[in-house]
Design a protein around this motif. Structure first.
Motif, PDB file in Angstrom:
ATOM      1  N   LEU A   1      -9.274  -1.536   2.139  1.00 45.27           N
ATOM      2  CA  LEU A   1      -7.848  -1.366   2.409  1.00 45.27           C
ATOM      3  C   LEU A   1      -7.143  -2.712   2.508  1.00 45.27           C
ATOM      4  O   LEU A   1      -5.961  -2.829   2.153  1.00 45.27           O
ATOM      5  CB  LEU A   1      -7.654  -0.584   3.711  1.00 45.27           C
ATOM      6  CG  LEU A   1      -6.204  -0.284   4.112  1.00 45.27           C
ATOM      7  CD1 LEU A   1      -5.578   0.695   3.139  1.00 45.27           C
ATOM      8  CD2 LEU A   1      -6.135   0.260   5.536  1.00 45.27           C
TER       9      LEU A   1
ATOM     10  N   ASP B   1      -3.240   5.562  -0.171  1.00 41.05           N
ATOM     11  CA  ASP B   1      -4.312   4.620   0.166  1.00 41.05           C
ATOM     12  C   ASP B   1      -4.842   4.891   1.572  1.00 41.05           C
ATOM     13  O   ASP B   1      -6.054   4.886   1.804  1.00 41.05           O
ATOM     14  CB  ASP B   1      -3.800   3.183   0.077  1.00 41.05           C
ATOM     15  CG  ASP B   1      -3.387   2.791  -1.324  1.00 41.05           C
ATOM     16  OD1 ASP B   1      -4.105   3.141  -2.272  1.00 41.05           O
ATOM     17  OD2 ASP B   1      -2.337   2.140  -1.480  1.00 41.05           O
TER      18      ASP B   1
ATOM     19  N   ARG C   1       0.827  -1.199   0.000  1.00 43.74           N
ATOM     20  CA  ARG C   1       0.000   0.000   0.000  1.00 43.74           C
ATOM     21  C   ARG C   1       0.863   1.251   0.000  1.00 43.74           C
ATOM     22  O   ARG C   1       1.943   1.274   0.605  1.00 43.74           O
ATOM     23  CB  ARG C   1      -0.921   0.023   1.229  1.00 43.74           C
ATOM     24  CG  ARG C   1      -1.939  -1.113   1.280  1.00 43.74           C
ATOM     25  CD  ARG C   1      -2.962  -1.013   0.186  1.00 43.74           C
ATOM     26  NE  ARG C   1      -3.937  -2.097   0.238  1.00 43.74           N
ATOM     27  CZ  ARG C   1      -3.847  -3.210  -0.479  1.00 43.74           C
ATOM     28  NH1 ARG C   1      -2.810  -3.393  -1.306  1.00 43.74           N
ATOM     29  NH2 ARG C   1      -4.770  -4.152  -0.388  1.00 43.74           N
TER      30      ARG C   1
END
Length: 417
Positions: free
Chosen positions: A259, A183, A179
């Protein structure tokens, strides 16, 4: 379908404050060096309407020269002329912004307002559950519950920092994910907008601010180094731990689940966990040749507090980086834009029955000042005088006088020639 479909979409900007700014009027926003701002609108390319990220306050006016516009995708200062950044996202003017706010309130009038809403037997926090969540077309949502999450290390690839995230699922599986800072930041912005009560942005029936449940996130900075990214990694590790500990209507909402979903980025993968196993830092993961993975996270207790980097933090980390050779990586980028060496000064101008203020650098020329004043007066030919309490003193007509007036923070009278 929308009656405004032909209207160009107006955007927003993100910024970091370079200097402390103390509000002198009710429509100005006191802001502090290192603080992160959400930019809503502008006035004549010289003032921003801004709201702080991570605390109550605003919206209010902040001088353009006191902030640096951040590219949220990279965490770097854009390095552009502020007019270019404003025009690129079609940032609305103050009047356009006010019109949009009025239109939004009118279209949602049936929902009532916080100030006039009647007491309800349904708690504020429960009402948030009925808000529709934004859809994301790139993933298939897996309802599997995340029981543990950590940001274990960070790396650099294609001159961009990324973070290694691991999570355990209730089903007995584990995930290792890649990530970027954006993000986390985009998720935080959506959460604050979707759950205002839990973000401490609403008042309860007694007029008190609701208690904040949302964790804090490190904000954008003008430039990114290994040392700053290590700080971010530690802060984001605390953030994801707090995130999955939130009430289920938040922690299991679609925006949070996104996520931790597997993405098709060549890195994300899922694996079975053995009984009682917690994924070890730096496990065997295929990494590209350009990837630098470092600074594994200590999974012991981490203080839960607002870890947004401040201007003071940045100065400290810069000095630490200069003293440390081991933390200096060849891939680290230099700052895209350094803060200007001279802090702009607010000067007030008096013209007929009007009073306006400009933020001026001490090296501004007489001609440049006149070009800033011209749009605010009725004539192209005007004269400037030093304004005293009861009278006007000498006339201002050269660069040296301008510098003296700004340094002394004097007021200026403007008269039609």
């Amino acid at each position: 379908m929308s009656q405004h479909s032909d209207t160009p979409k107006m955007g927003t900007l993100y910024a970091i404050v370079l200097y402390d700014f103390q509000a002198e009027k009710s429509d100005e926003l006191t802001s502090y060096a290192g603080e992160n701002l959400f930019i809503c609108a502008h006035h004549n390319f010289e003032w921003f309407i801004a709201k702080p990220i991570g605390r109550l306050g605003g919206p209010g006016l902040v001088p353009v020269g006191f902030v640096s516009i951040i590219d949220i995708a990279t965490g770097y200062a854009t390095g552009n002329d502020v007019k270019d950044d404003i025009n690129f996202v079609n940032l609305p003017t103050v009047q356009e912004w006010k019109t949009n706010i009025a239109r939004y309130k009118a279209s949602n009038i049936s929902l009532g307002s916080v100030e006039h809403a009647q007491p309800s037997s349904v708690p504020v926090l429960q009402q948030q559950q009925i808000h529709p969540q934004p859809k994301h077309k790139s993933f298939v949502i897996d309802p599997d519950v995340v029981t543990r999450a950590a940001v274990e290390s960070f790396g650099m690839e294609d001159e961009k920092y990324w973070f290694e995230v691991t999570c355990d699922l209730k089903s007995g599986k584990g995930r290792r994910l890649k990530r970027c800072y954006q993000d986390f930041y985009d998720l935080q912005v959506r959460l604050l907008d979707s759950f205002p009560a839990e973000s401490g942005k609403l008042r309860d029936p007694n007029g008190q601010w609701t208690r904040r449940l949302m964790p804090y996130i490190p904000g954008p900075v003008p430039y990114v180094t290994d040392t700053i990214t290590k700080k971010r990694k530690d802060d984001l590790n605390a953030y994801v731990g707090d995130l999955i500990a939130l009430p289920e209507y938040i922690s299991r909402s679609e925006m949070v689940l996104l996520l931790f979903q597997i993405r098709e980025n060549g890195f994300d993968h899922e694996f079975p966990l053995k009984m009682g196993e917690i994924p070890a830092n730096g496990s065997n993961v295929n990494k590209g040749e350009d990837t630098v993975l470092t600074n594994p996270t200590n999974t012991l207790g981490v203080p839960r507090e607002d870890n947004t980097l401040t201007g003071e933090d940045l100065q400290l980390y810069e000095k630490l980086s200069e003293l440390s050779l081991t933390n200096s990586k060849a891939q680290s980028r230099p700052p895209s834009q350094l803060p200007p060496p001279i802090k702009p000064i607010k000067i007030k101008f008096y013209y007929k029955d009007d009073i306006f203020a400009l933020m001026l650098n001490t090296n501004i020329t007489y001609a440049e000042l006149c070009s800033k004043i011209s749009p605010r007066v009725d004539t192209e030919n005007f004269r400037l005088f030093v304004k005293q309490a009861d009278f006007d003193a000498e006339e201002i007509n050269n660069d040296e006088q301008i510098a003296q007036v700004i340094q002394a923070k004097l007021k200026i009278s403007v008269y039609d020639a």
